[in-house]
Scaffold this motif. Structure first.
Motif, mmCIF file in Angstrom:
data_model
loop_
_atom_site.group_PDB
_atom_site.id
_atom_site.type_symbol
_atom_site.label_atom_id
_atom_site.label_comp_id
_atom_site.label_asym_id
_atom_site.label_seq_id
_atom_site.Cartn_x
_atom_site.Cartn_y
_atom_site.Cartn_z
ATOM 1 N N ASP A 106 0.846 -1.186 0.000
ATOM 2 C CA ASP A 106 0.000 0.000 0.000
ATOM 3 C C ASP A 106 0.884 1.239 0.000
ATOM 4 O O ASP A 106 1.851 1.320 0.755
ATOM 5 C CB ASP A 106 -0.906 0.031 1.234
ATOM 6 N N GLU A 107 0.534 2.181 -0.847
ATOM 7 C CA GLU A 107 1.285 3.430 -0.893
ATOM 8 C C GLU A 107 0.630 4.415 0.072
ATOM 9 O O GLU A 107 -0.556 4.715 -0.039
ATOM 10 C CB GLU A 107 1.287 4.001 -2.304
ATOM 11 N N ILE A 108 1.406 4.886 1.008
ATOM 12 C CA ILE A 108 0.899 5.828 2.002
ATOM 13 C C ILE A 108 1.205 7.238 1.526
ATOM 14 O O ILE A 108 2.362 7.583 1.255
ATOM 15 C CB ILE A 108 1.536 5.565 3.379
ATOM 16 N N GLN A 109 0.169 8.022 1.431
ATOM 17 C CA GLN A 109 0.320 9.403 0.982
ATOM 18 C C GLN A 109 0.670 10.294 2.179
ATOM 19 O O GLN A 109 0.037 10.207 3.223
ATOM 20 C CB GLN A 109 -0.977 9.905 0.343
ATOM 21 N N ALA A 110 1.650 11.145 2.002
ATOM 22 C CA ALA A 110 2.033 12.090 3.054
ATOM 23 C C ALA A 110 1.064 13.265 3.057
ATOM 24 O O ALA A 110 0.424 13.572 2.051
ATOM 25 C CB ALA A 110 3.450 12.589 2.821
ATOM 26 N N PHE A 111 0.941 13.905 4.214
ATOM 27 C CA PHE A 111 0.123 15.111 4.296
ATOM 28 C C PHE A 111 0.799 16.235 3.533
ATOM 29 O O PHE A 111 2.020 16.381 3.549
ATOM 30 C CB PHE A 111 -0.054 15.561 5.754
ATOM 31 N N THR A 112 -0.006 17.039 2.895
ATOM 32 C CA THR A 112 0.524 18.240 2.240
ATOM 33 C C THR A 112 0.738 19.307 3.317
ATOM 34 O O THR A 112 0.154 19.220 4.405
ATOM 35 C CB THR A 112 -0.458 18.772 1.181
ATOM 36 N N PRO A 113 1.545 20.315 3.053
ATOM 37 C CA PRO A 113 1.714 21.388 4.046
ATOM 38 C C PRO A 113 0.382 22.036 4.441
ATOM 39 O O PRO A 113 0.170 22.380 5.606
ATOM 40 C CB PRO A 113 2.641 22.384 3.340
#
Length: 88
Positions: free
Chosen positions: A62-69
């Motif tokens: 699973d690709e975990i998306q990082a939070f945007t600023p």
């Protein structure tokens, strides 16, 4: 018990795949069977280390998306700092 053969577990693996289970569910069942077979081999109940012959199947990561600023800022803005002190 000494009659357990690898093809018995290959049949079980094929049945698990035919049931339409997710790969992670199949892997849980494979690991459980491997643990049981390892125990049987270590106790001398079976003559061959069948558990070494089959491994869990490959599953996509699973690709975990990082939070945007902007998302981080929105999260931090939700903190009620009138009651708590936060050190960053």
């Amino acid at each position: 018990m000494r009659k357990l053969r690898l093809n018995c577990f290959e049949i079980i693996l094929a049945m698990l795949n035919d049931q339409g289970l997710k790969p992670t569910t199949v892997n849980v069942r494979i690991r459980t069977n491997r643990a049981f077979l390892r125990h049987c081999y270590q106790e001398g109940w079976i003559d061959t280390p069948i558990h070494e012959k089959f491994k869990p199947i490959k599953t996509p990561e699973d690709e975990i998306q990082a939070f945007t600023p902007a998302e981080v800022k929105a999260l931090l803005n939700q903190i009620d700092d009138s009651r708590f002190v936060i050190l960053l």
